[in-house]
Design a protein around this motif. Structure first.
Motif, PDB file in Angstrom:
ATOM      1  N   ASP A   1       0.820  -1.219   0.000  1.00  0.00           N
ATOM      2  CA  ASP A   1       0.000   0.000   0.000  1.00  0.00           C
ATOM      3  C   ASP A   1       0.854   1.269   0.000  1.00  0.00           C
ATOM      4  OD1 ASP A   1      -2.356  -1.444  -0.028  1.00  0.00           O
ATOM      5  OD2 ASP A   1      -2.619  -1.370   2.156  1.00  0.00           O
ATOM      6  N   ASN A   2       2.040   1.205   0.566  1.00  0.00           N
ATOM      7  CA  ASN A   2       2.921   2.377   0.633  1.00  0.00           C
ATOM      8  C   ASN A   2       3.516   2.752  -0.720  1.00  0.00           C
ATOM      9  OD1 ASN A   2       2.611   2.770   3.439  1.00  0.00           O
ATOM     10  ND2 ASN A   2       4.108   1.151   3.834  1.00  0.00           N
ATOM     11  N   THR A   3       3.461   1.846  -1.686  1.00  0.00           N
ATOM     12  CA  THR A   3       4.055   2.135  -2.994  1.00  0.00           C
ATOM     13  C   THR A   3       3.016   2.366  -4.078  1.00  0.00           C
ATOM     14  OG1 THR A   3       4.259  -0.228  -3.484  1.00  0.00           O
ATOM     15  CG2 THR A   3       6.178   0.865  -2.491  1.00  0.00           C
ATOM     16  N   HIS A   4       1.730   2.427  -3.708  1.00  0.00           N
ATOM     17  CA  HIS A   4       0.699   2.699  -4.718  1.00  0.00           C
ATOM     18  C   HIS A   4       0.953   4.073  -5.329  1.00  0.00           C
ATOM     19  CE1 HIS A   4      -2.509  -0.410  -3.381  1.00  0.00           C
ATOM     20  NE2 HIS A   4      -1.340  -0.945  -3.613  1.00  0.00           N
ATOM     21  N   GLY A   5       0.871   4.136  -6.629  1.00  0.00           N
ATOM     22  CA  GLY A   5       1.158   5.366  -7.349  1.00  0.00           C
ATOM     23  C   GLY A   5       2.616   5.485  -7.755  1.00  0.00           C
ATOM     24  N   SER A   6       3.432   4.517  -7.357  1.00  0.00           N
ATOM     25  CA  SER A   6       4.851   4.526  -7.720  1.00  0.00           C
ATOM     26  C   SER A   6       5.038   3.956  -9.118  1.00  0.00           C
ATOM     27  CB  SER A   6       5.672   3.679  -6.741  1.00  0.00           C
ATOM     28  OG  SER A   6       5.577   4.192  -5.443  1.00  0.00           O
ATOM     29  N   MET A   7       6.135   4.305  -9.738  1.00  0.00           N
ATOM     30  CA  MET A   7       6.459   3.788 -11.057  1.00  0.00           C
ATOM     31  C   MET A   7       7.698   2.902 -10.940  1.00  0.00           C
ATOM     32  SD  MET A   7       7.242   5.807 -14.640  1.00  0.00           S
ATOM     33  CE  MET A   7       8.629   6.722 -14.021  1.00  0.00           C
ATOM     34  N   PHE A   8       7.659   1.768 -11.578  1.00  0.00           N
ATOM     35  CA  PHE A   8       8.808   0.870 -11.622  1.00  0.00           C
ATOM     36  C   PHE A   8       9.814   1.422 -12.637  1.00  0.00           C
ATOM     37  CE2 PHE A   8      10.576  -3.152 -13.594  1.00  0.00           C
ATOM     38  CZ  PHE A   8      11.537  -3.335 -12.613  1.00  0.00           C
ATOM     39  N   VAL A   9      11.032   1.676 -12.177  1.00  0.00           N
ATOM     40  CA  VAL A   9      12.093   2.201 -13.039  1.00  0.00           C
ATOM     41  C   VAL A   9      13.294   1.262 -12.938  1.00  0.00           C
ATOM     42  CG1 VAL A   9      13.591   4.168 -13.551  1.00  0.00           C
ATOM     43  CG2 VAL A   9      11.297   4.565 -12.625  1.00  0.00           C
ATOM     44  N   PRO A  10      13.427   0.332 -13.885  1.00  0.00           N
ATOM     45  CA  PRO A  10      14.579  -0.568 -13.854  1.00  0.00           C
ATOM     46  C   PRO A  10      15.857   0.191 -14.194  1.00  0.00           C
ATOM     47  CG  PRO A  10      12.916  -1.307 -15.453  1.00  0.00           C
ATOM     48  CD  PRO A  10      12.499   0.025 -14.957  1.00  0.00           C
ATOM     49  N   ILE A  11      16.873  -0.019 -13.395  1.00  0.00           N
ATOM     50  CA  ILE A  11      18.173   0.616 -13.613  1.00  0.00           C
ATOM     51  C   ILE A  11      19.062  -0.390 -14.327  1.00  0.00           C
ATOM     52  CG2 ILE A  11      20.180   1.685 -12.509  1.00  0.00           C
ATOM     53  CD1 ILE A  11      17.537   3.237 -12.117  1.00  0.00           C
ATOM     54  N   ILE A  12      19.652   0.031 -15.435  1.00  0.00           N
ATOM     55  CA  ILE A  12      20.533  -0.819 -16.230  1.00  0.00           C
ATOM     56  C   ILE A  12      21.938  -0.253 -16.128  1.00  0.00           C
ATOM     57  CG2 ILE A  12      21.019  -1.732 -18.526  1.00  0.00           C
ATOM     58  CD1 ILE A  12      18.010  -1.201 -19.156  1.00  0.00           C
ATOM     59  N   LEU A  13      22.878  -1.096 -15.699  1.00  0.00           N
ATOM     60  CA  LEU A  13      24.279  -0.689 -15.591  1.00  0.00           C
ATOM     61  C   LEU A  13      25.123  -1.482 -16.573  1.00  0.00           C
ATOM     62  CD1 LEU A  13      24.644  -0.592 -11.705  1.00  0.00           C
ATOM     63  CD2 LEU A  13      24.332   1.346 -13.238  1.00  0.00           C
ATOM     64  N   GLY A  14      26.165  -0.868 -17.063  1.00  0.00           N
ATOM     65  CA  GLY A  14      27.104  -1.535 -17.948  1.00  0.00           C
ATOM     66  C   GLY A  14      28.490  -0.995 -17.705  1.00  0.00           C
ATOM     67  N   SER A  15      29.482  -1.723 -18.163  1.00  0.00           N
ATOM     68  CA  SER A  15      30.862  -1.293 -17.957  1.00  0.00           C
ATOM     69  C   SER A  15      31.734  -1.773 -19.104  1.00  0.00           C
ATOM     70  CB  SER A  15      31.391  -1.853 -16.630  1.00  0.00           C
ATOM     71  OG  SER A  15      32.715  -1.454 -16.426  1.00  0.00           O
ATOM     72  N   ASN A  16      32.793  -1.043 -19.355  1.00  0.00           N
ATOM     73  CA  ASN A  16      33.824  -1.498 -20.283  1.00  0.00           C
ATOM     74  C   ASN A  16      35.144  -0.828 -19.925  1.00  0.00           C
ATOM     75  OD1 ASN A  16      33.541   1.098 -21.273  1.00  0.00           O
ATOM     76  ND2 ASN A  16      33.174   0.497 -23.369  1.00  0.00           N
ATOM     77  N   LYS A  17      36.195  -1.331 -20.508  1.00  0.00           N
ATOM     78  CA  LYS A  17      37.523  -0.792 -20.233  1.00  0.00           C
ATOM     79  C   LYS A  17      37.966   0.017 -21.442  1.00  0.00           C
ATOM     80  CE  LYS A  17      41.298  -3.338 -20.500  1.00  0.00           C
ATOM     81  NZ  LYS A  17      42.353  -4.295 -20.239  1.00  0.00           N
ATOM     82  N   THR A  18      38.607   1.132 -21.175  1.00  0.00           N
ATOM     83  CA  THR A  18      39.172   1.942 -22.247  1.00  0.00           C
ATOM     84  C   THR A  18      40.543   2.416 -21.823  1.00  0.00           C
ATOM     85  OG1 THR A  18      38.732   3.762 -23.777  1.00  0.00           O
ATOM     86  CG2 THR A  18      38.195   4.139 -21.463  1.00  0.00           C
TER      87      THR A  18
END
Length: 172
Positions: free
Chosen positions: A107-124
């Motif tokens: 009930d505390n999260t009603h009205g919330s939006m799910f926002v998946p966080i995508i992380l990536g990495s590489n070497k340069t």
């Protein structure tokens, strides 16, 4: 060289903004148990990490009006002519639906939006005035933006931070 010393370079990096987000830096040091023999030197060295606030970056992405029409505020389902579920974007996947179901049960999260966080990495490797230093770049994105926008790199992929790896023969 454009910088008289390393401290001036780091101060310039720390003061650089992207939009309204300041760069910050901190040091990391391994603090686990050390092997009794042949301890790798990286276990006793400190490494500098440069980053921006992930919260501020995601907030900027969520407020980007350029994503209008190419953004899912909730999980979606697309079906082909035969009624088969079509996976087109991140938010059309089953995992996004399961996460939204979990959010809806509180009930505390009603009205919330799910926002998946995508992380990536590489070497340069950067060789201009740095002596071939290696950096591990860390990128951040959100799963709400459609793949068509993601492939076009329209401000949906941001540099979150980087780990500087000084040139050394003893590092892995």
């Amino acid at each position: 060289m454009p910088f008289p010393n390393a401290a001036d370079l780091y101060n310039t990096i720390d003061a650089t903004t992207l939009g309204d987000i300041l760069w910050q830096s901190f040091s990391l040091l391994y603090d686990g148990e050390l092997p009794k023999k042949n301890t790798p030197t990286w276990m006793s060295k400190s490494f500098k990490v440069f980053s921006q606030s992930p919260h501020a970056i995601v907030k900027n992405m969520l407020s980007n009006q350029g994503f209008d029409g190419h953004f899912d505020y909730k999980p979606v389902q697309h079906y082909d002519a035969n009624g088969k579920w079509q996976y087109q974007n991140f938010m059309s996947g089953e995992w996004a639906w399961k996460q939204a179901d979990i959010i809806s049960q509180d009930d505390n999260t009603h009205g919330s939006m799910f926002v998946p966080i995508i992380l990536g990495s590489n070497k340069t490797t950067v060789s201009v005035a740095t002596g071939q230093n290696k950096y591990y770049l860390i990128y951040i994105s959100i799963g709400n933006v459609h793949n068509s926008v993601r492939r076009a790199y329209q401000n949906v992929l941001a540099l979150l931070g980087f780990l500087s790896i000084p040139k050394s023969k003893s590092l892995i």
